[in-house]
Design an enzyme around this catalytic site. Structure first.
Site, PDB file in Angstrom:
ATOM      1  N   THR A   1      -1.338  -4.965  -6.891  1.00 25.21           N
ATOM      2  CA  THR A   1      -0.874  -6.196  -7.526  1.00 25.21           C
ATOM      3  C   THR A   1      -1.266  -7.368  -6.627  1.00 25.21           C
ATOM      4  O   THR A   1      -1.729  -7.183  -5.496  1.00 25.21           O
ATOM      5  CB  THR A   1       0.652  -6.188  -7.695  1.00 25.21           C
ATOM      6  OG1 THR A   1       1.260  -6.156  -6.387  1.00 25.21           O
ATOM      7  CG2 THR A   1       1.113  -4.966  -8.486  1.00 25.21           C
TER       8      THR A   1
ATOM      9  N   LYS B   1      14.777   4.201  -7.881  1.00 27.83           N
ATOM     10  CA  LYS B   1      13.762   4.648  -8.835  1.00 27.83           C
ATOM     11  C   LYS B   1      14.047   6.062  -9.329  1.00 27.83           C
ATOM     12  O   LYS B   1      13.738   6.402 -10.481  1.00 27.83           O
ATOM     13  CB  LYS B   1      12.373   4.553  -8.205  1.00 27.83           C
ATOM     14  CG  LYS B   1      11.906   3.110  -7.998  1.00 27.83           C
ATOM     15  CD  LYS B   1      11.922   2.323  -9.312  1.00 27.83           C
ATOM     16  CE  LYS B   1      11.440   0.901  -9.153  1.00 27.83           C
ATOM     17  NZ  LYS B   1      11.424   0.157 -10.441  1.00 27.83           N
TER      18      LYS B   1
ATOM     19  N   TYR C   1      15.418   1.772  -2.232  1.00 27.79           N
ATOM     20  CA  TYR C   1      14.421   1.626  -3.308  1.00 27.79           C
ATOM     21  C   TYR C   1      14.086   2.985  -3.918  1.00 27.79           C
ATOM     22  O   TYR C   1      14.079   3.146  -5.144  1.00 27.79           O
ATOM     23  CB  TYR C   1      13.152   0.970  -2.762  1.00 27.79           C
ATOM     24  CG  TYR C   1      12.032   0.914  -3.783  1.00 27.79           C
ATOM     25  CD1 TYR C   1      12.004  -0.083  -4.752  1.00 27.79           C
ATOM     26  CD2 TYR C   1      11.025   1.866  -3.784  1.00 27.79           C
ATOM     27  CE1 TYR C   1      10.987  -0.125  -5.704  1.00 27.79           C
ATOM     28  CE2 TYR C   1      10.007   1.830  -4.726  1.00 27.79           C
ATOM     29  CZ  TYR C   1       9.984   0.831  -5.690  1.00 27.79           C
ATOM     30  OH  TYR C   1       8.977   0.799  -6.625  1.00 27.79           O
TER      31      TYR C   1
ATOM     32  N   SER D   1       8.846   4.923 -10.548  1.00 28.48           N
ATOM     33  CA  SER D   1       7.859   4.906  -9.468  1.00 28.48           C
ATOM     34  C   SER D   1       7.650   6.332  -9.003  1.00 28.48           C
ATOM     35  O   SER D   1       8.522   7.192  -9.186  1.00 28.48           O
ATOM     36  CB  SER D   1       8.370   4.055  -8.298  1.00 28.48           C
ATOM     37  OG  SER D   1       7.564   4.234  -7.142  1.00 28.48           O
TER      38      SER D   1
END
Length: 270
Positions: A209, A178, A174, A159
């Site tokens: 998404t 990544k 998070y 990411s």
């Protein structure tokens, strides 16, 4: 004049496996592979029913795109990537079905938003089990089969969060996960380079998404913030990743390993 595409971009005769492929980015990668000539695809997801449904939908998609081929075979398999045993089983089933695996995309992952001081420890562990350990288990299983067969391409989905700190949402674990995936790609690439196994990272920016569309429909200010922080002025469509994923999967990138392709609309440049 009929436009021609470099044959090295073709995925014909390659077996492609994608984790987290029942929806979102993983599902889009499968569609891109179908458009690029792949006729052997393995859809991995947490629930068998979801994986099978996605596999059936991909077959229908191929028909709608006039990509029908007598050799087309898409299978869905249950796989909890955070479990080494579950990942091993999924790869065993893949080899039993197709005899080899040429392209593996580690796309399964989760994101959550908590202030660091309030982040529940069990949620941190779950996130790392999926986003880091799950990616490692996937890559390692892929290499176990790719090395004896002479090589293959492994693509780890990182990411832009591996390179910057997102704002305004709070997601330290998070982001760190990544960053781990990005460096994992470089490390494994060096380790397996002489075995013909390439490992690269693909780092998307803010993508629309189905999940993010739902979230942002209730938070238009957050959507505006993300768009304003992105130099091109919009979020990415899933199709914006198609060219990069096919490039990394195909022989067109045969001299590329240990690299990151970041597709973020210029977000990390400012």
């Amino acid at each position: 004049m009929t436009p021609k595409i470099l044959p090295s971009f073709s995925l014909q005769n390659k077996v492609c496996l994608v984790t987290g492929a029942a929806r979102g980015l993983g599902n889009e990668f499968c569609r891109a592979f179908l458009r690029s000539g792949c006729t052997s695809i393995v859809v991995l997801d947490l629930k068998q029913s979801d994986a099978e449904s996605a596999a059936e939908e991909l077959v229908h998609f191929a028909a709608s795109e006039q990509l029908e081929d007598d050799t087309l075979k898409v299978i869905g398999l249950e796989c909890d990537v955070s479990s080494e045993a579950s990942t091993e089983k999924a790869f065993t089933r893949t080899i039993e079905t197709f005899g080899r695996v040429d392209v593996v995309v580690a796309s399964a992952g989760i994101v959550e938003n908590y202030p660091a001081l309030d982040y529940p420890s069990d949620r941190i562990k779950r996130l790392y089990d999926i986003n880091v350990h799950g990616v490692f288990f996937t890559a390692r299983e892929a290499a176990k089969y790719m090395i004896p067969q002479g090589g293959g391409s492994i693509i780890l989905i990182a990411s832009m969060s591996a390179d910057i700190v997102n704002i305004p949402q709070l997601q330290t674990p998070y982001n760190a996960s990544k960053a781990a995936v990005k460096h994992m790609a470089s490390s494994l690439a060096v380790e397996w380079a002489k075995n013909g196994v390439r490992v690269n990272a693909l780092s998307p920016g803010y993508m629309l998404t189905k999940l993010t569309r739902t979230i942002l429909s209730n938070n238009p200010e957050l959507k505006k913030t993300w768009e304003d922080l992105t130099p091109v002025g919009r979020m990415g469509e899933l199709e914006d990743l198609d060219g990069a994923i096919v490039f990394l999967a195909s022989d067109a990138s045969r001299f590329m390993t240990g690299s990151e392709i970041r597709i973020d609309g210029g977000y990390c440049c400012i």
